[in-house]
Design an enzyme around this catalytic site. Structure first.
Site, mmCIF file in Angstrom:
data_model
loop_
_atom_site.group_PDB
_atom_site.id
_atom_site.type_symbol
_atom_site.label_atom_id
_atom_site.label_comp_id
_atom_site.label_asym_id
_atom_site.label_seq_id
_atom_site.Cartn_x
_atom_site.Cartn_y
_atom_site.Cartn_z
ATOM 1 N N GLU A 15 0.842 -1.203 0.000
ATOM 2 C CA GLU A 15 0.000 0.000 0.000
ATOM 3 C C GLU A 15 0.872 1.246 0.000
ATOM 4 O O GLU A 15 2.085 1.191 0.164
ATOM 5 C CB GLU A 15 -0.918 0.027 1.235
ATOM 6 C CG GLU A 15 -2.385 -0.257 0.963
ATOM 7 C CD GLU A 15 -3.097 0.836 0.173
ATOM 8 O OE1 GLU A 15 -2.445 1.831 -0.217
ATOM 9 O OE2 GLU A 15 -4.306 0.690 -0.084
ATOM 10 N N ASN A 139 -10.234 4.661 1.139
ATOM 11 C CA ASN A 139 -9.312 4.537 0.013
ATOM 12 C C ASN A 139 -9.418 5.731 -0.925
ATOM 13 O O ASN A 139 -10.257 6.621 -0.743
ATOM 14 C CB ASN A 139 -9.595 3.246 -0.768
ATOM 15 C CG ASN A 139 -8.699 2.095 -0.330
ATOM 16 O OD1 ASN A 139 -7.477 2.272 -0.220
ATOM 17 N ND2 ASN A 139 -9.279 0.942 -0.055
ATOM 18 N N ASP A 190 -9.873 0.805 -4.901
ATOM 19 C CA ASP A 190 -8.856 0.806 -3.843
ATOM 20 C C ASP A 190 -8.118 2.141 -3.925
ATOM 21 O O ASP A 190 -8.743 3.176 -4.093
ATOM 22 C CB ASP A 190 -7.946 -0.407 -4.005
ATOM 23 C CG ASP A 190 -7.338 -0.852 -2.683
ATOM 24 O OD1 ASP A 190 -6.565 -0.068 -2.093
ATOM 25 O OD2 ASP A 190 -7.623 -1.974 -2.231
#
Length: 283
Positions: A15, A139, A190
């Site tokens: 991430e 997100n 995302d």
């Protein structure tokens, strides 16, 4: 276009990719591995870490599950800047990005994606203020090239919002409007980033792609990956034209991993579009 492997170290949950414009260097996180990574180096923490903004040449503002910290990249020294849901053991930090005013937006979520347990916060000039609550999986925090609006998403219902911002100081003005509504069974939004033309590049979890949407929400193009779980894109490279993409192994079975052995690695699509320079966080 298909992305190629940039770094072959596998992340359980990659991430938060960040291209540091003054260092010419990509940083990213393995949330479940509790580590910050860059080429040839790692920093390991005792709690989840997920997103960062740059603070001068030699420091990052790092979001952890309990606080925002200033990390000295040369010495490794850590300094707490502000607590972040420190009293809530259910949640951790997730997606985040610096805004054009030197603020930092950071989303939280339940460690088990507990429904509605998360929120989105903004740190600005010493104040950490909650902007939105009842978020399940925060997100897609990113900002328009002219600073006129922000995007953010809740992956669980498949929705992406667009929020108008104050020209003066970057706080939200009015209510957010729906930008994309895929529904809970559609593509899973995302992490995301806006390019220099305001196009929205979104990693779609489970879809093996980063999809580019025009400002009106129409689909422009896809960057495909040989793995199913892309998590977040970031523009970088010498001219900010390369798209770096973190991915994840989380929740994949042994059979899945045989089919996609590159899962969890970081990918890059070269010369894909003109990105924006990431903003510096002002502490």
């Amino acid at each position: 276009m298909t992305a190629q492997v940039f770094d072959n170290r596998s992340c359980e949950l990659g991430e938060g990719p960040l291209w540091h414009p003054e260092r010419g260097q990509l940083f990213w996180f393995d949330i479940n591995g509790k580590r910050l990574m860059t080429a040839g180096q790692e920093w390991v923490f005792n709690r989840h870490v997920s997103a960062a903004g740059w603070v001068g040449r030699n420091a990052l503002l790092v979001a952890t599950e309990t606080d925002l910290i200033r990390l000295d990249l040369e010495t490794g020294a850590q300094e707490v800047v502000a607590p972040l849901e420190a009293e809530n053991p259910v949640t951790r930090s997730n997606d985040g990005r610096a805004d054009p005013w030197g603020g930092f937006w950071i989303g939280t979520m339940g460690k088990r994606a507990d429904p509605g347990a998360g929120a989105i916060w903004r740190y600005y000039r010493g104040e950490l203020r909650r902007l939105y609550d009842r978020i399940t999986i925060s997100n897609a925090i990113c900002f328009a090239p002219d600073g006129s609006y922000a995007h953010f998403a809740d992956t669980a219902p498949g929705k992406v919002w667009r929020q108008r911002l104050s020209e003066k100081d970057g706080w939200p003005v009015g209510e957010p409007e729906i930008f994309l509504d895929h529904g809970p069974d559609g593509p899973n939004p995302d992490g995301a980033v806006l390019d220099a033309e305001g196009n929205f590049w979104c990693a779609e979890w489970g879809s093996s792609r980063v999809r580019c949407y025009a400002p009106d929400g129409s689909v422009l193009r896809d960057v495909t990956l040989p793995v199913s779980q892309p998590s977040c894109p970031a523009f970088g490279g010498p001219d900010l034209r390369d798209l770096y993409i973190t991915t994840a192994r989380e929740s994949l079975t042994a059979a899945d991993l045989q089919k996609e052995p590159l899962a969890g690695q970081v990918f890059v699509a070269a010369n894909i579009a003109q990105g924006q320079r990431e903003h510096e966080v002002i502490l």
